[in-house]
Design an enzyme around this catalytic site. Structure first.
Site, PDB file in Angstrom:
ATOM      1  N   GLY A   7       0.819  -1.209   0.000  1.00 35.27           N
ATOM      2  CA  GLY A   7       0.000   0.000   0.000  1.00 35.27           C
ATOM      3  C   GLY A   7       0.847   1.250   0.000  1.00 35.27           C
ATOM      4  O   GLY A   7       1.903   1.318   0.645  1.00 35.27           O
ATOM      5  N   ALA A  10      -0.502   7.807   2.115  1.00 34.46           N
ATOM      6  CA  ALA A  10       0.018   8.433   3.333  1.00 34.46           C
ATOM      7  C   ALA A  10       0.915   7.506   4.152  1.00 34.46           C
ATOM      8  O   ALA A  10       2.093   7.797   4.371  1.00 34.46           O
ATOM      9  CB  ALA A  10      -1.149   8.928   4.186  1.00 34.46           C
ATOM     10  N   CYS A  42      -6.931  14.039  -0.258  1.00 38.22           N
ATOM     11  CA  CYS A  42      -7.721  15.071   0.408  1.00 38.22           C
ATOM     12  C   CYS A  42      -7.984  16.265  -0.515  1.00 38.22           C
ATOM     13  O   CYS A  42      -8.865  17.087  -0.226  1.00 38.22           O
ATOM     14  CB  CYS A  42      -7.025  15.558   1.676  1.00 38.22           C
ATOM     15  N   THR A 111      -2.756  -0.971   3.859  1.00 34.11           N
ATOM     16  CA  THR A 111      -3.750  -1.208   2.812  1.00 34.11           C
ATOM     17  C   THR A 111      -4.917  -0.227   2.850  1.00 34.11           C
ATOM     18  O   THR A 111      -5.792  -0.265   1.984  1.00 34.11           O
ATOM     19  CB  THR A 111      -4.284  -2.645   2.907  1.00 34.11           C
ATOM     20  N   SER A 271      -0.302  -8.903  15.647  1.00 39.06           N
ATOM     21  CA  SER A 271      -0.173 -10.120  16.444  1.00 39.06           C
ATOM     22  C   SER A 271       0.933 -11.032  15.922  1.00 39.06           C
ATOM     23  O   SER A 271       1.275 -12.022  16.564  1.00 39.06           O
ATOM     24  CB  SER A 271      -1.509 -10.882  16.455  1.00 39.06           C
ATOM     25  N   TYR A 276       3.972  -5.440  10.646  1.00 36.76           N
ATOM     26  CA  TYR A 276       3.502  -4.175  11.201  1.00 36.76           C
ATOM     27  C   TYR A 276       2.335  -3.666  10.342  1.00 36.76           C
ATOM     28  O   TYR A 276       2.129  -4.127   9.216  1.00 36.76           O
ATOM     29  CB  TYR A 276       4.631  -3.147  11.242  1.00 36.76           C
ATOM     30  N   TYR A 422      -0.274  37.101  21.484  1.00 37.30           N
ATOM     31  CA  TYR A 422      -1.393  38.043  21.422  1.00 37.30           C
ATOM     32  C   TYR A 422      -1.025  39.295  20.635  1.00 37.30           C
ATOM     33  O   TYR A 422       0.051  39.872  20.807  1.00 37.30           O
ATOM     34  CB  TYR A 422      -1.827  38.451  22.830  1.00 37.30           C
TER      35      TYR A 422
END
Length: 800
Positions: A7, A10, A42, A111, A271, A276, A422
């Site tokens: 994949g 991002a 996006c 993915t 698991s 990863y 400010y």
């Protein structure tokens, strides 16, 4: 070390680049089943609208450039279809259908997710699109290029709203259908009200609380709603949520969460210690609740890709979890949020407190400021649970500050202590974030006792401490007005044995009044967020604003109209200054008002109640510019609007078909002749307004019994005489149809189009167990005071 990353975009592409920067010797293979490994997904809606004119601007990195820069073996149109965890080998299928296997030392699954597709009759029509990839965008643009004029967007989340705005920007007629009763589910309903108003201002039609159940093709595309109506469009864009692309992980036996996301630890390890995962496909820690969450946003995906790469390279980087900080642009508004909504906290049955405030984005004396509508949610111990901000300027800064505070464990009252930059163009010396902390501290330590617009106890005395001009412009039904400056001298007018709810426009004067009254022995509460928040809780779905020709300016507006500059005035300055100036004008005279953008609703209300004429209204980038002409002789337009003209107020007490028909026929006739007509529906007359089918609403047993016994809407009414078990009513409807007499439902629709005002009696609704959700569209749910105000400006009053 050989690492395969499944994949791009991002998480995947970011992880590949980071890993190469950490390890020049690693063998890195990046597999992407599509044609693009890194693109600005996006930004897709903004290319639809032409805001981003160049398509190539969306291509962040081509496969060729990525290979050359990072020495990564990029393989597009190569899909990983199976994982052999024991052998550490994956099977890859190429675009031509052939397959091969590739070994790995470490594997990263990035993915992502895919848009949900509703399985609906007719849902396979080629004019029904989604927007997730560049090819999706190209298909929509192709349809627009063929002359499409009408678009339907299903879903009012981030993507749906961005698509709607940008298609409207391109000139299409746009309708948004959303199952929820609000837009943008990342904020609570009352906080979404300004966004709905902004969408309507853009000319977008909203169908909230409705569901698309089918599509059909009859030349154009038709979407059928659950209430039987059909919406016509040239194409539709479905945006109803996303699902994780976790099929590969599931087939490999990796642990998945309840919604199908890959479960990872703080190191983003699955698991399987050799695998990863990062991005939209993963489930991570929820630092707000201590549980688990999945947030499909680009920010978390990028960070997770970087952290996963660190750990693939042998480092020990931790991902602390996702707070869900997000922001959206709609027209000139921005909506930011972080953490949990009140809706979600209620679902989780967590104890929380909430406050509302409406603070200025810049110093009140500096022109060009805008109001920020803010909601802060926190636990009884002060832990910040969530925040929502809507406004035209400075939303991003404030939501980011609160998100950072949440990340560092800063309690809500401690927001008051943050040292923030400010200067008058940017904020006040007490930044809105500081103010939120001060209010939260006052609530938690008991300095202030607040109540909320959605939970005002029955029987509580409502005290409006705004100025008289503000009060006359609209208030909470049943409220009594004592301006704050007069409160100490008029304490004797208040009943000390009765609990008080004080309010002003935004809450600040209400707090001062609360402190005065409490120290004089009154049982008093301040309405959090004031009248503005109350209006947000009681707002109707706005209708789209259609572009019309600008009215002709008054003759003395060519430079003679005096300018009233209220841009730097704090509440209630603008309305008071405007009224003072108009009061001294000659009839027909005009003023040019410069005011904050947030003054638009108040200006509309003042114009309506005062009988003066709004000649023009222009929204500049940072302020309103309006021309107002005083009513008077020779000013026909204004005189027609002046209270006391031709008008009629009705009380509809009956649910008999013949009496309701008579009321609506008279109302439509008078409205068509130019009269201002209002109908006050009370007791049995409320049956005329009932929806059929009605939405599911939780009720008491008595309320349910009333619901069963009362007629279910205009189509179910019976004659007052000669009903004969329904036979007479059926005969009457048959004769009416033969004589082409307009039906009662159609009369209701015509009345609304003619501007007849519908007011539902709040007391009668409470007595009969009828909720607002069960009624068709009404202008107001109010008490007898609203009818009195309506009748006051009429010269005919009818009781039916």
């Amino acid at each position: 070390m050989k690492v395969i990353i499944v994949g791009g975009v991002a998480a995947g592409a970011g992880a590949a680049a980071r890993l190469r920067r950490l390890d020049e010797q690693a063998e890195i293979i990046l597999l992407e089943r599509g044609s693009y490994i890194s693109f600005a997904n996006c930004g897709l809606p903004y290319h639809l609208g032409g805001v981003i004119p160049e398509r190539d601007s969306l291509l962040v990195m081509t496969p060729e450039r990525f290979r050359a820069r990072f020495a990564v073996d990029v393989r597009v149109e190569n899909e990983a279809v199976a994982i052999d965890r024991e052998a550490r080998r994956i099977t890859v299928r190429k675009a031509d259908g052939s397959a091969y296997q590739e070994s790995y030392d470490r594997l990263l699954l990035a993915t992502g997710s895919s848009p949900l597709r509703m399985e609906l009759p007719g849902g396979d029509d080629p004019a029904i699109h989604q927007l997730w990839t560049i090819p999706d965008m190209d298909r929509i643009l192709a349809g627009v290029g063929k002359g499409a004029k009408r678009a339907l967007v299903v879903g009012a989340g981030f993507i749906g709203l961005e698509v709607a705005e940008n298609l409207r920007h391109r000139g299409l007629e746009v309708t948004v259908v959303e199952l929820a009763p609000q837009v943008l589910p990342t904020v609570d309903k009352e906080m979404s009200v300004p966004l709905a108003a902004e969408l309507a201002e853009l000319g977008i039609t909203l169908e909230l609380g409705h569901k698309v159940v089918a599509f059909r093709r009859d030349g154009a595309l038709f979407a059928k709603l659950e209430d039987g109506r059909e919406l016509e469009a040239d194409f539709a864009v479905m945006s109803v949520g996303v699902r994780p692309n976790s099929e590969l992980a599931k087939a490999a036996g990796l642990e998945l969460g309840p919604r199908g996301h890959i479960v990872t630890d703080e190191f983003l390890c699955t698991s399987d210690p050799a695998i990863y995962a990062a991005g939209d496909v993963v489930e991570v820690a929820d630092p707000v609740t201590g549980g688990r969450t999945a947030i499909p946003l680009a920010g978390p995906a990028n960070k997770q890709g970087r952290i996963a790469a660190d750990n693939l390279a042998g480092r020990s980087s931790r991902y602390p979890g996702s707070f869900g900080a997000a922001i959206l642009k709609i027209g000139s508004l921005a909506a930011g949020s972080v953490g949990l909504t009140e809706r979600r906290l209620t679902q989780l049955k967590l104890d929380y407190r909430k406050i509302y405030l409406h603070a200025a984005s810049s110093a009140g004396y500096y022109p060009g400021g805008a109001m920020l509508d803010m909601k802060l949610l926190f636990a009884p111990d002060g832990k910040i649970l969530g925040a929502q901000i809507v406004g035209r300027k400075g939303v991003d800064k404030r939501i980011d500050v609160i998100a950072t505070a949440m990340r560092d464990g800063v309690a809500a009252p401690a927001l008051a202590e943050l040292e923030l930059a400010y200067a008058p163009p940017f904020n006040t010396a007490k930044d809105p974030v500081n103010l939120a902390g001060m209010i939260a501290g006052n609530v938690l330590d008991g300095t202030s006792r607040i109540l909320h617009a959605d939970a005002v106890p029955a029987g509580m005395f409502l005290l409006d401490v705004r100025e008289v001009a503000e009060f006359e412009n609209g208030t909470i039904p049943g409220a009594v007005n004592i301006p704050l400056g007069e409160l100490r001298t008029r304490l004797g007018e208040l009943d000390q044995s009765r609990p008080l709810a004080v309010f002003c426009r935004v809450g600040q004067r209400g707090y001062v009044a609360e402190r005065i009254l409490r120290q004089h022995g009154f049982d008093v509460y301040n309405l959090s967020g004031g009248y503005l928040t109350w209006q947000q809780f009681h707002a109707e779905t706005p209708k789209p604003v259609r572009t019309v020709a600008a009215p002709e300016a008054p003759a003395n507006d060519s430079g003679e109209a005096e300018v009233v500059d209220a841009r730097a005035l704090a509440c209630p300055g603008p309305v008071v200054r405007l009224k003072q100036k108009v009061d001294v004008l000659e009839p027909g005279g005009a003023v040019k008002l410069l005011a904050p953008l947030s003054f638009a609703p108040d200006l509309a209300g003042w114009i309506q109640s005062s009988g003066n004429t709004l000649v023009s209204l222009e929204k500049k980038e940072e302020f309103l510019e309006a021309v107002i002409r005083k009513a008077g002789a020779g000013n026909v337009a204004a005189a027609a609007e002046t209270p006391g003209g031709h008008g009629c107020s009705m009380v509809l007490f009956s649910n008999d078909l013949d009496k309701a028909m008579a009321a609506l026929i008279i109302a439509c006739g008078m409205a068509a002749s130019g009269a201002k007509v209002g109908i006050f529906f009370t007791f049995w007359g409320l049956s005329v307004l009932r929806k059929n089918p009605a939405p599911a609403v939780e009720k008491t047993l008595v309320a349910k019994l009333f619901g069963w016994m009362l007629p279910k809407g205009a189509r179910k009414l019976s004659l007052s005489k000669m009903n004969m078990g329904g036979m007479g009513t059926a005969m009457m409807k048959h004769v009416m149809a033969e004589q082409h007499v307009t039906t009662l439902p159609e009369l209701l629709r015509q009345a609304r189009e003619l501007g007849v005002r519908f007011v539902a009696c709040e007391m009668a609704m409470d007595v009969m167990g009828i909720t607002r959700e069960e009624l068709i569209e009404v202008d107001e749910v109010a008490g007898v005071a609203s009818f009195v105000a309506m009748a006051k400006h009429s010269n005919n009053t009818l009781f039916i």
